[in-house]
Design an enzyme around this catalytic site. Structure first.
Site, PDB file in Angstrom:
ATOM      1  N   HIS A   1       0.617  -1.262  -0.034  1.00 47.52           N
ATOM      2  CA  HIS A   1       0.002   0.203  -0.155  1.00 47.52           C
ATOM      3  C   HIS A   1       0.852   1.337   0.020  1.00 47.52           C
ATOM      4  O   HIS A   1       2.148   1.063  -0.132  1.00 47.52           O
ATOM      5  CB  HIS A   1      -1.037   0.089   1.200  1.00 47.52           C
ATOM      6  CG  HIS A   1      -0.239  -0.082   2.589  1.00 47.52           C
ATOM      7  ND1 HIS A   1       0.319   0.994   3.221  1.00 47.52           N
ATOM      8  CD2 HIS A   1       0.322  -1.257   3.114  1.00 47.52           C
ATOM      9  CE1 HIS A   1       1.223   0.546   4.251  1.00 47.52           C
ATOM     10  NE2 HIS A   1       0.893  -0.908   4.133  1.00 47.52           N
ATOM     11  N   GLY A   2       0.455   2.319   0.328  1.00 48.01           N
ATOM     12  CA  GLY A   2       1.083   3.732   0.142  1.00 48.01           C
ATOM     13  C   GLY A   2       2.313   3.512   1.017  1.00 48.01           C
ATOM     14  O   GLY A   2       3.357   4.171   0.484  1.00 48.01           O
TER      15      GLY A   2
END
Length: 166
Positions: free
Chosen positions: A18-19
């Site tokens: 994810h980010g």
């Protein structure tokens, strides 16, 4: 015997890639990310979402646990590798299948009934604890609990983790 692959870090994160993963990729200076997860390896939609947050110049593979353990020994010397799994049990399965496991980043395991709070982001159930104990006692693994490479929030969490594991 093949040369030991250059695995920079194994991270346990239920969210997989994810980010925040971008920060780890940059900090570790890796050129290959392996998402070792049986479900993600078979889910093209999930893969698309994860691909969106990984820089285009970084290799990205979605392999099941068994394939990851087998194929890691074919890694080239110039590959520096970041492996992301979703649970302590996945790391243990990798280790039991011969994957080289040293230090493991226990990053994000969500709260669920029956899980004990280690930190804001880490909750461990009995299966998680048993897997981590086995990794430590049988495979000599060490752990860190940094949530991101730029945070220094890991020390208290690591102490709590070690006290929970006993």
């Amino acid at each position: 015997m093949d040369a030991k692959p250059n695995v920079k870090m194994i991270r346990i994160d239920e969210r997989l890639i994810h980010g925040q993963g971008q920060l780890w990729i940059k900090s570790l200076g890796v050129n290959l990310v392996i998402c070792a997860n049986d479900k993600a390896a078979a889910d093209s939609m999930q893969q698309s979402l994860m691909k969106a947050v990984v820089p285009k110049d970084i290799g990205l593979r979605f392999w099941n646990i068994e394939r990851t353990a087998k194929i890691i020994w074919k890694a080239l010397p110039n590959q520096s590798i970041f492996v992301v799994v979703s649970s302590p049990k996945d790391v243990l399965t990798l280790a039991e299948q011969g994957f080289p496991v040293g230090e493991v980043n226990v990053g994000n395991i969500h709260a669920k009934e029956g899980k004990e709070k280690v930190s804001q982001f880490i909750y461990l159930g009995e299966e998680d604890k048993e897997a981590l104990r086995t990794l430590r006692d049988k495979f000599g693994c060490t752990f860190n609990t940094k949530t991101s490479p730029v945070s220094n929030d890991g020390e208290q969490s690591l102490e709590k983790l070690e006290s929970i594991l006993g």
